[in-house]
Motif scaffolding. Structure first.
Motif, PDB file in Angstrom:
ATOM      1  N   ALA A  65       0.834  -1.209   0.000  1.00 33.42           N
ATOM      2  CA  ALA A  65       0.000   0.000   0.000  1.00 33.42           C
ATOM      3  C   ALA A  65       0.867   1.258   0.000  1.00 33.42           C
ATOM      4  CB  ALA A  65      -0.929  -0.001   1.211  1.00 33.42           C
ATOM      5  N   ASP A  66       1.976   1.247   0.759  1.00 32.14           N
ATOM      6  CA  ASP A  66       2.892   2.390   0.782  1.00 32.14           C
ATOM      7  C   ASP A  66       3.529   2.619  -0.584  1.00 32.14           C
ATOM      8  OD1 ASP A  66       2.431   3.042   3.414  1.00 32.14           O
ATOM      9  OD2 ASP A  66       4.099   1.846   4.205  1.00 32.14           O
ATOM     10  N   GLN A  67       3.949   1.519  -1.237  1.00 33.44           N
ATOM     11  CA  GLN A  67       4.530   1.642  -2.574  1.00 33.44           C
ATOM     12  C   GLN A  67       3.513   2.236  -3.562  1.00 33.44           C
ATOM     13  OE1 GLN A  67       6.731  -1.801  -4.141  1.00 33.44           O
ATOM     14  NE2 GLN A  67       6.722  -2.662  -2.052  1.00 33.44           N
ATOM     15  N   ALA A  68       2.285   1.739  -3.485  1.00 32.23           N
ATOM     16  CA  ALA A  68       1.225   2.235  -4.367  1.00 32.23           C
ATOM     17  C   ALA A  68       0.954   3.715  -4.109  1.00 32.23           C
ATOM     18  CB  ALA A  68      -0.052   1.422  -4.161  1.00 32.23           C
ATOM     19  N   LEU A  69       0.949   4.106  -2.829  1.00 29.39           N
ATOM     20  CA  LEU A  69       0.666   5.499  -2.480  1.00 29.39           C
ATOM     21  C   LEU A  69       1.747   6.427  -3.019  1.00 29.39           C
ATOM     22  CD1 LEU A  69      -1.197   7.441  -0.957  1.00 29.39           C
ATOM     23  CD2 LEU A  69       0.211   7.066   1.085  1.00 29.39           C
ATOM     24  N   ALA A  70       3.009   6.027  -2.893  1.00 30.71           N
ATOM     25  CA  ALA A  70       4.116   6.856  -3.403  1.00 30.71           C
ATOM     26  C   ALA A  70       3.995   7.041  -4.909  1.00 30.71           C
ATOM     27  CB  ALA A  70       5.449   6.207  -3.042  1.00 30.71           C
ATOM     28  N   LEU A  71       3.643   5.959  -5.603  1.00 30.93           N
ATOM     29  CA  LEU A  71       3.520   6.011  -7.064  1.00 30.93           C
ATOM     30  C   LEU A  71       2.314   6.862  -7.482  1.00 30.93           C
ATOM     31  CD1 LEU A  71       4.824   5.043  -9.647  1.00 30.93           C
ATOM     32  CD2 LEU A  71       3.493   2.945  -9.508  1.00 30.93           C
ATOM     33  N   THR A  72       1.211   6.700  -6.772  1.00 36.24           N
ATOM     34  CA  THR A  72       0.000   7.460  -7.132  1.00 36.24           C
ATOM     35  C   THR A  72       0.184   8.960  -6.922  1.00 36.24           C
ATOM     36  OG1 THR A  72      -0.879   7.050  -4.906  1.00 36.24           O
ATOM     37  CG2 THR A  72      -1.641   5.607  -6.658  1.00 36.24           C
ATOM     38  N   ARG A  73       0.939   9.336  -5.901  1.00 33.14           N
ATOM     39  CA  ARG A  73       1.173  10.766  -5.662  1.00 33.14           C
ATOM     40  C   ARG A  73       2.019  11.363  -6.785  1.00 33.14           C
ATOM     41  NH1 ARG A  73      -0.949  12.083  -0.868  1.00 33.14           N
ATOM     42  NH2 ARG A  73      -0.848  10.628   0.906  1.00 33.14           N
ATOM     43  N   ASN A  74       2.942  10.586  -7.336  1.00 33.00           N
ATOM     44  CA  ASN A  74       3.794  11.073  -8.433  1.00 33.00           C
ATOM     45  C   ASN A  74       2.987  11.342  -9.698  1.00 33.00           C
ATOM     46  OD1 ASN A  74       6.153  11.013  -6.930  1.00 33.00           O
ATOM     47  ND2 ASN A  74       6.653   8.900  -7.506  1.00 33.00           N
ATOM     48  N   ILE A  75       1.984  10.505  -9.962  1.00 32.87           N
ATOM     49  CA  ILE A  75       1.195  10.659 -11.198  1.00 32.87           C
ATOM     50  C   ILE A  75      -0.160  11.316 -10.930  1.00 32.87           C
ATOM     51  CG2 ILE A  75       2.316   8.694 -12.302  1.00 32.87           C
ATOM     52  CD1 ILE A  75      -0.148   7.026 -11.694  1.00 32.87           C
ATOM     53  N   ASN A  76      -0.369  11.736  -9.660  1.00 29.04           N
ATOM     54  CA  ASN A  76      -1.627  12.397  -9.268  1.00 29.04           C
ATOM     55  C   ASN A  76      -2.851  11.554  -9.629  1.00 29.04           C
ATOM     56  OD1 ASN A  76      -3.084  14.484  -8.087  1.00 29.04           O
ATOM     57  ND2 ASN A  76      -3.369  15.555 -10.031  1.00 29.04           N
ATOM     58  N   TYR A  77      -2.800  10.286  -9.275  1.00 29.44           N
ATOM     59  CA  TYR A  77      -3.899   9.342  -9.514  1.00 29.44           C
ATOM     60  C   TYR A  77      -4.768   9.326  -8.254  1.00 29.44           C
ATOM     61  CZ  TYR A  77      -6.013   4.735 -10.562  1.00 29.44           C
ATOM     62  OH  TYR A  77      -6.886   3.704 -10.801  1.00 29.44           O
ATOM     63  N   GLN A  78      -5.775  10.196  -8.240  1.00 26.85           N
ATOM     64  CA  GLN A  78      -6.551  10.453  -7.027  1.00 26.85           C
ATOM     65  C   GLN A  78      -7.243   9.199  -6.488  1.00 26.85           C
ATOM     66  OE1 GLN A  78      -6.808  13.444  -5.200  1.00 26.85           O
ATOM     67  NE2 GLN A  78      -5.016  13.855  -6.484  1.00 26.85           N
ATOM     68  N   LYS A  79      -7.870   8.435  -7.365  1.00 25.08           N
ATOM     69  CA  LYS A  79      -8.559   7.228  -6.908  1.00 25.08           C
ATOM     70  C   LYS A  79      -7.563   6.249  -6.278  1.00 25.08           C
ATOM     71  CE  LYS A  79     -11.582   3.482  -8.368  1.00 25.08           C
ATOM     72  NZ  LYS A  79     -12.319   2.844  -9.481  1.00 25.08           N
ATOM     73  N   GLY A  80      -6.385   6.134  -6.901  1.00 19.85           N
ATOM     74  CA  GLY A  80      -5.351   5.252  -6.359  1.00 19.85           C
ATOM     75  C   GLY A  80      -4.886   5.702  -4.993  1.00 19.85           C
ATOM     76  N   ILE A  81      -4.766   7.036  -4.796  1.00 18.43           N
ATOM     77  CA  ILE A  81      -4.367   7.582  -3.493  1.00 18.43           C
ATOM     78  C   ILE A  81      -5.387   7.191  -2.428  1.00 18.43           C
ATOM     79  CG2 ILE A  81      -4.045   9.715  -2.177  1.00 18.43           C
ATOM     80  CD1 ILE A  81      -2.956  10.991  -4.761  1.00 18.43           C
ATOM     81  N   ALA A  82      -6.670   7.328  -2.769  1.00 21.33           N
ATOM     82  CA  ALA A  82      -7.736   7.018  -1.806  1.00 21.33           C
ATOM     83  C   ALA A  82      -7.751   5.533  -1.445  1.00 21.33           C
ATOM     84  CB  ALA A  82      -9.091   7.430  -2.385  1.00 21.33           C
ATOM     85  N   VAL A  83      -7.658   4.658  -2.457  1.00 21.24           N
ATOM     86  CA  VAL A  83      -7.690   3.207  -2.198  1.00 21.24           C
ATOM     87  C   VAL A  83      -6.478   2.798  -1.360  1.00 21.24           C
ATOM     88  CG1 VAL A  83      -7.603   0.921  -3.264  1.00 21.24           C
ATOM     89  CG2 VAL A  83      -9.026   2.716  -4.273  1.00 21.24           C
ATOM     90  N   ALA A  84      -5.303   3.366  -1.695  1.00 23.82           N
ATOM     91  CA  ALA A  84      -4.083   3.046  -0.942  1.00 23.82           C
ATOM     92  C   ALA A  84      -4.224   3.491   0.520  1.00 23.82           C
ATOM     93  CB  ALA A  84      -2.878   3.721  -1.592  1.00 23.82           C
ATOM     94  N   ASN A  85      -4.807   4.659   0.733  1.00 20.83           N
ATOM     95  CA  ASN A  85      -4.996   5.149   2.103  1.00 20.83           C
ATOM     96  C   ASN A  85      -5.968   4.275   2.885  1.00 20.83           C
ATOM     97  OD1 ASN A  85      -3.461   7.476   2.995  1.00 20.83           O
ATOM     98  ND2 ASN A  85      -4.332   8.546   1.234  1.00 20.83           N
ATOM     99  N   ASN A  86      -6.998   3.796   2.223  1.00 22.59           N
ATOM    100  CA  ASN A  86      -7.933   2.896   2.916  1.00 22.59           C
ATOM    101  C   ASN A  86      -7.252   1.582   3.304  1.00 22.59           C
ATOM    102  OD1 ASN A  86     -10.315   4.355   3.184  1.00 22.59           O
ATOM    103  ND2 ASN A  86     -11.010   3.870   1.125  1.00 22.59           N
ATOM    104  N   LEU A  87      -6.411   1.060   2.420  1.00 19.20           N
ATOM    105  CA  LEU A  87      -5.673  -0.174   2.734  1.00 19.20           C
ATOM    106  C   LEU A  87      -4.693   0.070   3.883  1.00 19.20           C
ATOM    107  CD1 LEU A  87      -5.063  -1.435  -0.899  1.00 19.20           C
ATOM    108  CD2 LEU A  87      -6.395  -2.622   0.845  1.00 19.20           C
ATOM    109  N   ARG A  88      -4.024   1.215   3.857  1.00  9.29           N
ATOM    110  CA  ARG A  88      -3.115   1.556   4.945  1.00  9.29           C
ATOM    111  C   ARG A  88      -3.895   1.714   6.255  1.00  9.29           C
ATOM    112  NH1 ARG A  88      -0.762   6.297   4.780  1.00  9.29           N
ATOM    113  NH2 ARG A  88       1.321   5.754   5.541  1.00  9.29           N
ATOM    114  N   GLY A  89      -5.070   2.352   6.150  1.00  7.70           N
ATOM    115  CA  GLY A  89      -5.897   2.536   7.336  1.00  7.70           C
ATOM    116  C   GLY A  89      -6.282   1.207   7.973  1.00  7.70           C
ATOM    117  N   PHE A  90      -6.606   0.216   7.152  1.00  3.40           N
ATOM    118  CA  PHE A  90      -6.953  -1.106   7.684  1.00  3.40           C
ATOM    119  C   PHE A  90      -5.751  -1.736   8.395  1.00  3.40           C
ATOM    120  CE2 PHE A  90      -7.458  -5.666   7.548  1.00  3.40           C
ATOM    121  CZ  PHE A  90      -8.774  -5.848   7.937  1.00  3.40           C
TER     122      PHE A  90
END
Length: 525
Positions: free
Chosen positions: A54-79
């Motif tokens: 989830a951390d790897q996905a979040l770092a990548l999504t922030r680089n490409i500004n993939y908003q949906k990916g940021i949200a899904v990654a944060n929910n997985l991290r939250g769990f």
């Protein structure tokens, strides 16, 4: 010519660069989705690995500004943070995901965020907030037909009711989760915690039945590699043995749960296992060992929640509340702007309607006056022609002439005018008597007079009366009141209104405007 070649080469290079950039973005999104899937796959098996993906996905999504990916990654991290017992971090991640879900209008992301927030607040013993978030999650999951999430939500609602000591309600939601999962074919690794929770509802009254559910849940957790549920169920079994005073079995299961929980970083399970081991050692009379476990228990408990974390949670809640308030203000402003637009449109339409109504009224009034003027002219003409016809008729009798002097319509109208003038002083004279004098039915008279003059018979009678009254006023034959009676108006008020409507002025002002205009009298004599 060189410039054309250079320009062509530049355009080709720019096109290739754009395609490469677009391809890179698509590839990056595919990488994010793959990482998010791996994080999801390890969600119940290994929280550390799930968090890493989830951390790897979040770092990548922030680089490409993939908003949906940021949200899904944060929910997985939250769990994962919830599983570790870091409720402050879980709330922070879920809040960020929820904010994106609201902006992107994505109900599924919102549902997952609300679910994680409900779990975290439940662990913080904030039942009101937990109930609020789980209710939101349920509504969104039902709307999206996300059966796996809805199954987890029903199970969570059961846990909340169990904590509130409402065991019947808890059992109801656990069974709902179980039946829904079976009906919709939910993944098998979702069932161990549900089955175990059902067993807990029977633990106090029917321990044997509870152990049946526990054993089934534990076997399924091991078979599906659901280590988080395995650690939790093992801990629950240990505490059930402790409640039944089987200290040996209780210690074995609690140590097993402790070992697995330490491996996975599940601090809530670790704390609960230490609490059970303290009780076991106290019952065994081993105070020193109990004290060791008690110190470890307090260490874990204090690490789960401290003052700094509480402050962070409060700040996050305040920030989230402010963002929601700002969003509501923006929505309200948009609604007010739309309402003002509609209000202005309605005002404009109302003004337009009023203008059109005035225009139509003026047009109708103009037509009425025009038709009235035409009728007056025709009456004047026919009156003069009537006198001429009489003279010609007398001449024709002398000369024995059979010449046809006028049409049938002219004769009929002249006859009608003559009859009205004959009875002009009779207030009771009306259409009925005119039809009788004309030897015609009222219907035929109405149709004929209307076709000739454009007005109904009663209008013709009133017009002749008023014109006669006008002549008498100009010649000062009598007072206006007496002239009204002489022309068949026994109600002066009605006469005055009818006169003003016909001529545009009141009877008293009519004489002043028509001084010197006595030619009309000569024509009608």
């Amino acid at each position: 010519m060189k410039w054309y070649y250079l320009l062509g080469a530049f355009l080709i290079a720019f096109s290739c660069f754009s395609q490469a950039k677009s391809g890179t973005t698509m590839a990056s999104q595919d990488q994010v989705d793959a990482l998010l899937k791996q994080s999801k796959d390890f969600q119940w098996a290994d929280s550390y690995r799930s968090l890493d993906y989830a951390d790897q996905a979040l770092a990548l999504t922030r680089n490409i500004n993939y908003q949906k990916g940021i949200a899904v990654a944060n929910n997985l991290r939250g769990f994962c943070f919830w599983a570790f017992g870091d409720n402050d971090l879980a709330i922070q991640s879920a809040m960020e995901a929820l904010e994106i879900g609201l902006k992107e209008n994505d109900p599924l992301i919102q549902a997952e965020s609300n679910y994680i927030l409900a779990r975290s607040y439940m662990d913080l013993n904030e039942q009101k907030k937990s109930n609020e978030f789980i209710k939101n999650a349920e509504q969104l999951a039902v709307k999206e037909n996300n059966w796996e999430l809805l199954c987890s939500i029903y199970n969570m609602k059961g846990v909340i009711k169990f904590i509130e000591d409402k065991r019947d309600s808890a059992l109801f939601y656990y069974n709902m989760a179980y039946e829904l999962g079976k009906q919709k074919g939910i993944a098998a690794n979702q069932f161990p915690r549900i089955i175990s929770n059902i067993g807990e509802c029977y633990a106090a009254e029917d321990p044997n039945r509870a152990f049946t559910y526990y054993n089934e849940a534990l076997s399924l957790a091991k078979a599906t590699h659901n280590q988080i549920s395995e650690a939790s169920i093992t801990d629950i079994i240990g505490h059930t043995y402790l409640h039944n005073n089987d200290l040996k079995s209780a210690e074995a299961y609690l140590n097993a749960a402790l070992h697995l929980a330490q491996k996975l970083g599940l601090r809530r399970v670790i704390r609960h296992a230490y609490a059970g081991l303290v009780d076991i050692k106290l019952k065994q009379g081993r105070g020193e060992e109990a004290l060791v476990y008690l110190r470890k228990y307090y260490t874990v408990r204090d690490s789960l929640l401290n003052t700094s974390k509480i402050r962070q949670i409060v700040e996050m809640e305040a920030k989230h509340a402010l963002e929601l308030k700002e969003q509501n203000v923006r929505l309200l402003e948009n609604e007010m702007r739309i309402q003002n637009i509609w209000k202005n449109i309605l005002i404009a339409l109302t003004i337009l309607l009023i203008v059109l109504s005035i225009g139509i009224y003026q047009l109708q009034r103009y037509r009425y006056r025009k038709n009235r003027a035409l009728l007056n002219l025709e009456i004047d003409y026919l009156t003069r022609q009537h006198k001429e016809t009489i003279d010609k008729y007398k001449a024709s009798l002398i000369n024995d002439s059979n010449e046809l002097l006028e049409s049938y319509d002219q004769k009929l109208l002249k006859k009608a005018i003559a009859i009205v003038e004959k009875y002009i002083s009779d207030p009771q004279f009306g259409v009925e008597k005119l039809a009788m004098e004309m030897n015609m039915s009222r219907t035929n008279l109405h149709r004929k007079i209307k076709s000739i003059t454009g007005f109904p018979p009663n209008e013709l009678i009133r017009s002749i009366r008023l014109r006669k009254a006008a002549l008498l006023i100009i010649n000062k034959v009598d007072t206006v009141t007496q002239i009204a009676l002489m022309t068949g108006f026994d109600d002066y008020s009605y006469f005055s209104k009818a006169f003003k409507k016909h001529f545009g002025v009141s009877p008293s002002h009519y004489e002043e405007q028509h001084k010197g205009q006595l030619e009309l009298l000569d024509d009608l004599k």
